[in-house]
Design a protein around this motif. Sequence first.
Motif, PDB file in Angstrom:
ATOM      1  N   VAL A 208       5.381   0.323  -0.605  1.00 51.18           N
ATOM      2  CA  VAL A 208       6.225   1.256   0.061  1.00 51.18           C
ATOM      3  C   VAL A 208       6.697   0.551   1.437  1.00 51.18           C
ATOM      4  O   VAL A 208       5.597   0.189   2.187  1.00 51.18           O
ATOM      5  CB  VAL A 208       5.928   2.698   0.175  1.00 51.18           C
ATOM      6  CG1 VAL A 208       6.699   3.446   1.031  1.00 51.18           C
ATOM      7  CG2 VAL A 208       5.494   3.340  -1.203  1.00 51.18           C
ATOM      8  N   THR A 209       7.738   0.397   1.747  1.00 52.90           N
ATOM      9  CA  THR A 209       8.140  -0.113   3.283  1.00 52.90           C
ATOM     10  C   THR A 209       8.486   0.980   3.901  1.00 52.90           C
ATOM     11  O   THR A 209       9.135   1.787   3.841  1.00 52.90           O
ATOM     12  CB  THR A 209       9.230  -1.095   3.098  1.00 52.90           C
ATOM     13  OG1 THR A 209       8.982  -2.124   2.214  1.00 52.90           O
ATOM     14  CG2 THR A 209       9.640  -1.593   4.490  1.00 52.90           C
ATOM     15  N   VAL A 210       7.514   1.156   5.205  1.00 53.33           N
ATOM     16  CA  VAL A 210       7.709   2.309   6.098  1.00 53.33           C
ATOM     17  C   VAL A 210       8.311   1.368   7.377  1.00 53.33           C
ATOM     18  O   VAL A 210       7.813   0.555   8.054  1.00 53.33           O
ATOM     19  CB  VAL A 210       6.425   2.690   6.582  1.00 53.33           C
ATOM     20  CG1 VAL A 210       6.642   3.758   7.674  1.00 53.33           C
ATOM     21  CG2 VAL A 210       5.821   3.402   5.339  1.00 53.33           C
TER      22      VAL A 210
ATOM     23  N   LYS B 107      19.710   7.647   8.708  1.00 56.74           N
ATOM     24  CA  LYS B 107      19.112   6.226   9.118  1.00 56.74           C
ATOM     25  C   LYS B 107      18.041   6.048   7.960  1.00 56.74           C
ATOM     26  O   LYS B 107      17.307   6.606   7.521  1.00 56.74           O
ATOM     27  CB  LYS B 107      18.539   6.081  10.297  1.00 56.74           C
ATOM     28  CG  LYS B 107      19.572   6.157  11.359  1.00 56.74           C
ATOM     29  CD  LYS B 107      18.776   5.926  12.642  1.00 56.74           C
ATOM     30  CE  LYS B 107      19.738   5.874  13.724  1.00 56.74           C
ATOM     31  NZ  LYS B 107      19.105   5.996  15.280  1.00 56.74           N
ATOM     32  N   GLU B 108      18.091   4.573   7.549  1.00 57.77           N
ATOM     33  CA  GLU B 108      16.956   4.315   6.577  1.00 57.77           C
ATOM     34  C   GLU B 108      15.639   4.147   7.449  1.00 57.77           C
ATOM     35  O   GLU B 108      15.505   3.545   8.267  1.00 57.77           O
ATOM     36  CB  GLU B 108      17.391   2.861   5.876  1.00 57.77           C
ATOM     37  CG  GLU B 108      16.105   2.442   4.959  1.00 57.77           C
ATOM     38  CD  GLU B 108      16.421   0.830   4.462  1.00 57.77           C
ATOM     39  OE1 GLU B 108      15.455   0.177   3.975  1.00 57.77           O
ATOM     40  OE2 GLU B 108      17.617   0.663   4.339  1.00 57.77           O
ATOM     41  N   ILE B 109      14.654   4.841   6.831  1.00 56.02           N
ATOM     42  CA  ILE B 109      13.219   4.734   7.560  1.00 56.02           C
ATOM     43  C   ILE B 109      12.170   4.380   6.778  1.00 56.02           C
ATOM     44  O   ILE B 109      10.886   4.065   6.892  1.00 56.02           O
ATOM     45  CB  ILE B 109      13.019   6.345   7.955  1.00 56.02           C
ATOM     46  CG1 ILE B 109      12.908   7.287   6.732  1.00 56.02           C
ATOM     47  CG2 ILE B 109      13.926   6.708   9.093  1.00 56.02           C
ATOM     48  CD1 ILE B 109      12.407   8.691   7.204  1.00 56.02           C
ATOM     49  N   GLY B 110      12.659   3.935   5.398  1.00 50.45           N
ATOM     50  CA  GLY B 110      11.727   3.351   4.482  1.00 50.45           C
ATOM     51  C   GLY B 110      12.149   3.041   3.003  1.00 50.45           C
ATOM     52  O   GLY B 110      13.395   3.333   2.997  1.00 50.45           O
ATOM     53  N   SER B 111      11.496   2.342   2.079  1.00 52.10           N
ATOM     54  CA  SER B 111      12.180   1.990   0.999  1.00 52.10           C
ATOM     55  C   SER B 111      11.126   1.728   0.040  1.00 52.10           C
ATOM     56  O   SER B 111       9.779   1.728   0.226  1.00 52.10           O
ATOM     57  CB  SER B 111      13.129   0.656   1.284  1.00 52.10           C
ATOM     58  OG  SER B 111      12.015  -0.247   1.507  1.00 52.10           O
ATOM     59  N   ILE B 112      11.637   1.680  -1.227  1.00 52.31           N
ATOM     60  CA  ILE B 112      10.606   1.477  -2.334  1.00 52.31           C
ATOM     61  C   ILE B 112      11.537   0.721  -3.548  1.00 52.31           C
ATOM     62  O   ILE B 112      12.740   1.034  -3.512  1.00 52.31           O
ATOM     63  CB  ILE B 112      10.090   2.727  -3.083  1.00 52.31           C
ATOM     64  CG1 ILE B 112       8.922   2.491  -4.048  1.00 52.31           C
ATOM     65  CG2 ILE B 112      10.985   3.749  -3.506  1.00 52.31           C
ATOM     66  CD1 ILE B 112       8.153   3.776  -4.449  1.00 52.31           C
ATOM     67  N   SER B 113      10.968  -0.098  -4.153  1.00 51.30           N
ATOM     68  CA  SER B 113      11.887  -0.792  -5.180  1.00 51.30           C
ATOM     69  C   SER B 113      12.402   0.144  -6.490  1.00 51.30           C
ATOM     70  O   SER B 113      11.502   1.236  -6.904  1.00 51.30           O
ATOM     71  CB  SER B 113      11.058  -2.089  -5.855  1.00 51.30           C
ATOM     72  OG  SER B 113       9.995  -1.338  -6.752  1.00 51.30           O
ATOM     73  N   TYR B 114      13.454   0.069  -7.029  1.00 51.41           N
ATOM     74  CA  TYR B 114      13.878   0.814  -8.067  1.00 51.41           C
ATOM     75  C   TYR B 114      12.972   0.793  -9.143  1.00 51.41           C
ATOM     76  O   TYR B 114      12.657   1.875  -9.740  1.00 51.41           O
ATOM     77  CB  TYR B 114      15.151   0.400  -8.449  1.00 51.41           C
ATOM     78  CG  TYR B 114      15.728   1.278  -9.489  1.00 51.41           C
ATOM     79  CD1 TYR B 114      16.436   2.661  -8.936  1.00 51.41           C
ATOM     80  CD2 TYR B 114      15.795   1.223 -10.895  1.00 51.41           C
ATOM     81  CE1 TYR B 114      16.828   3.455 -10.003  1.00 51.41           C
ATOM     82  CE2 TYR B 114      16.250   2.073 -11.815  1.00 51.41           C
ATOM     83  CZ  TYR B 114      16.887   3.200 -11.322  1.00 51.41           C
ATOM     84  OH  TYR B 114      17.221   3.972 -12.307  1.00 51.41           O
TER      85      TYR B 114
END
Length: 258
Positions: free
Chosen positions: A36-38, A66-73
């Motif tokens: 998880v990217t924070v 706003k983008e505050i984090g991400s995860i791969s599909y």
Amino acid sequence: MKNTILAVLLTVTAVICMTGFTANAATTTVFEGHNVTVLDKTAPAVNMRGREGDPNTMCFVSADGKEIGSISYRDYNAIIQKNKKTVHVAGGGTLCVPPDGRGSWHEWFADEFNKLRGLHVGSRKNAVATDTAKKTREYRQELIRLVNLEREKAGLLPYIVNDKCMEYSQIRAKELVTSYTHTRPDGTNAGYEIITGAYSPENAVSKWMKSDGHRAAILNVNRVYVGAGCHITSNGTMYFQMYFERDPEVYANTLILG
């Protein structure tokens, strides 16, 4: 690199500290074993969306978009498969829903992302409520600005904002959810008003100005005071109302009191 400092990749299988943030494996999260990217440690996530131009990434977003984090599909889908709950629907079909039974996977993921960062359970709902209240205030003022702009174009004096009219208009905007007519839920007449469902104040005023009856109300030379109402439902549907009055201390107050 600055981007490395801002975007820290968390592998949720150990205790990791980054700039004051701690992800503890002892605290069970649905992200355990996934990356998880924070990007932001404190802003509550309210939803998810696919990253534009990148079909392989799902982003967590805050109330301001706003983008505050991400995860791969891939990880996103793996978490769904592990946690999904199957429910039967009318007609013999089935649906895969989050384990708590709600209808939105994206809201569920947002709550889990908030939990991962140590934010309290209700942070998503509170952020949504705060954002909705802010938009409501801004949209009501924008309705008045746009309507007075139309009056200025027609060579008329601007409407005067009146507290009683504003109070009544907001009551009426909420009533439109259950009674989308000029008759109030209690069966009484709503007074000299215009109403619409729209996606923005600009869209609402544009629709009104294209209607002879609504245009006449906006450009009425005999009305002096104005109120504006906006109600945003939990699914994002917006209702707009404007009320025009000659003597708000008598008529608007009577409508408020019912």
